[in-house]
Design a protein around this motif. Structure first.
Motif, short mmCIF file in Angstrom:
data_model
loop_
_atom_site.label_atom_id
_atom_site.label_comp_id
_atom_site.label_asym_id
_atom_site.label_seq_id
_atom_site.Cartn_x
_atom_site.Cartn_y
_atom_site.Cartn_z
N GLY A 148 45.61 48.33 28.34
CA GLY A 148 45.00 48.01 29.62
C GLY A 148 44.75 49.27 30.43
N ARG A 149 44.05 49.10 31.55
CA ARG A 149 43.67 50.26 32.37
C ARG A 149 44.07 50.07 33.83
N ASN A 150 45.21 49.43 34.03
CA ASN A 150 45.67 49.15 35.38
C ASN A 150 46.51 50.31 35.90
N PHE A 170 51.47 46.01 32.06
CA PHE A 170 50.23 45.94 31.28
C PHE A 170 49.34 44.78 31.69
N ASN A 171 49.40 44.44 32.97
CA ASN A 171 48.59 43.36 33.52
C ASN A 171 47.16 43.86 33.70
N ASN A 207 48.07 44.26 26.44
CA ASN A 207 47.95 43.81 27.84
C ASN A 207 48.52 42.39 27.92
N CYS A 208 49.84 42.36 27.92
CA CYS A 208 50.58 41.13 27.62
C CYS A 208 50.96 40.33 28.87
N ARG A 245 42.97 36.40 24.85
CA ARG A 245 41.56 36.21 25.15
C ARG A 245 40.75 37.45 24.79
N ASN A 246 41.28 38.61 25.16
CA ASN A 246 40.56 39.86 24.85
C ASN A 246 40.47 40.09 23.35
N ALA A 247 41.54 39.77 22.62
CA ALA A 247 41.52 39.96 21.17
C ALA A 247 40.51 39.04 20.51
#
Length: 311
Positions: free
Chosen positions: A232-234, A250-251, A282-283, A290-292
């Protein structure tokens, strides 16, 4: 291209609580794993980082998943240089440590604190726990995500070498956390170090504007496997403070544009290895799943390898 996508775990509390991924009535450990394996060909066992894995669980996982389904294992945290509470060690190991001056009354232990015979026994048990998956060809790579303070110092290089030697005969993936490994001055020598030992370089996607992360380098170091892990990029949640969970850190929900950009890079790296594993870490809730699934659609990937039986 042989690209497999999956997520870091399948039993995260927020994933189960959101009630969006698992269908109604899918409420047991067995049912959840069987359903997950019907959607994805790959999963990362992140629980093996927090506590020593067990052979009995690995046997159940092998029985509950179809042929061709792959488990990547995270290395136990003690092996990767992280501080480790004695509470997560087997009770007989804790008792044995009670007589050691280097470990008595310590809140956290490090690998260097342990007597050699204790280290040997922990490694033996760890490999024993992997055996049911290895025997049934369900075991993929064992991921060593080294602590941020593991640098290119000689003693740390020696520790990475020891881990590689302990895992001889297994596919070992390495994710560094300290920037020194893959900065512009050291990336070539680090990649050479990994290639010489046939270790899989883990390509990391993470917030671009934080300093406590390794640089993203799209290179493959093992001809059999390339690995991409997406954190993720948070930026705001990357350093959440003490007591925060992985879901807090990793939200992040990747946009279709971001996934499309990554898909292009993944296709490129997949030409350099026989297999490519893409793990979404990103768990938070069902974001990773969904992203996978979206990534699989973009890549034309299937949840099953050709000829695999469905559960």
């Amino acid at each position: 291209m042989n690209i497999q996508c999956g997520t870091a775990g399948w039993t995260d509390k927020t994933l189960i609580a959101c009630k969006r991924f698992y269908p109604r009535g899918c409420s047991t450990a067995e049912a959840r794993l069987r359903f997950y394996a019907s959607q994805f060909p790959l999963v990362e066992v992140d629980s093996a980082y927090y506590a020593m894995p067990s052979e009995s669980n690995a046997q159940l996982w092998a029985e509950r998943t179809p042929d061709g389904f792959t488990f990547n294992f995270k290395s136990f945290r003690l092996f990767t240089g992280h501080q480790t509470s004695p509470d997560v060690l087997p009770k007989d190991i804790v008792m044995a440590l009670g007589s050691s001056p280097s470990t008595t009354r310590k809140k956290n232990l490090y690998y260097r604190d342990l007597p050699v015979e204790i280290r040997d026994e922990l490694w033996r048990r760890y490999l024993e726990a992997l055996e049911p998956l290895r025997r049934t060809q369900h075991l993929g790579a064992v991921l060593f995500q080294f602590a941020p303070w593991i640098t290119r110092a000689p003693e740390d290089l020696a520790h990475v070498d020891e881990c590689a030697a302990r895992m001889t005969g297994y596919t070992v993936a390495v994710e560094f956390r300290n920037q020194s490994w893959l900065d512009e001055h050291h990336a070539p020598s680090t990649l050479a170090f990994l290639r010489e030992r046939q270790l899989v370089h883990v390509i990391v996607d993470a917030p671009p504007d934080v300093t406590n992360r390794v640089h993203t380098v799209w290179e493959a170091t093992n001809p059999q496997l390339a690995m991409v892990r997406l954190h993720g990029r948070n930026t705001a949640s990357w350093n959440p403070g003490a007591g925060a969970s992985a879901a807090d850190r990793f939200n992040y929900d990747y946009s279709d544009a971001e996934l499309g950009e990554l898909a292009g890079s993944i296709r490129g790296i997949a030409t350099r290895a026989a297999k490519t594993h893409v793990i979404f870490n990103n768990c938070f809730e069902d974001q990773g799943q969904r992203n996978a699934l979206s990534m699989m659609g973009m890549l034309g990937a299937s949840p099953h390898a050709p000829g695999d039986a469905r559960p």
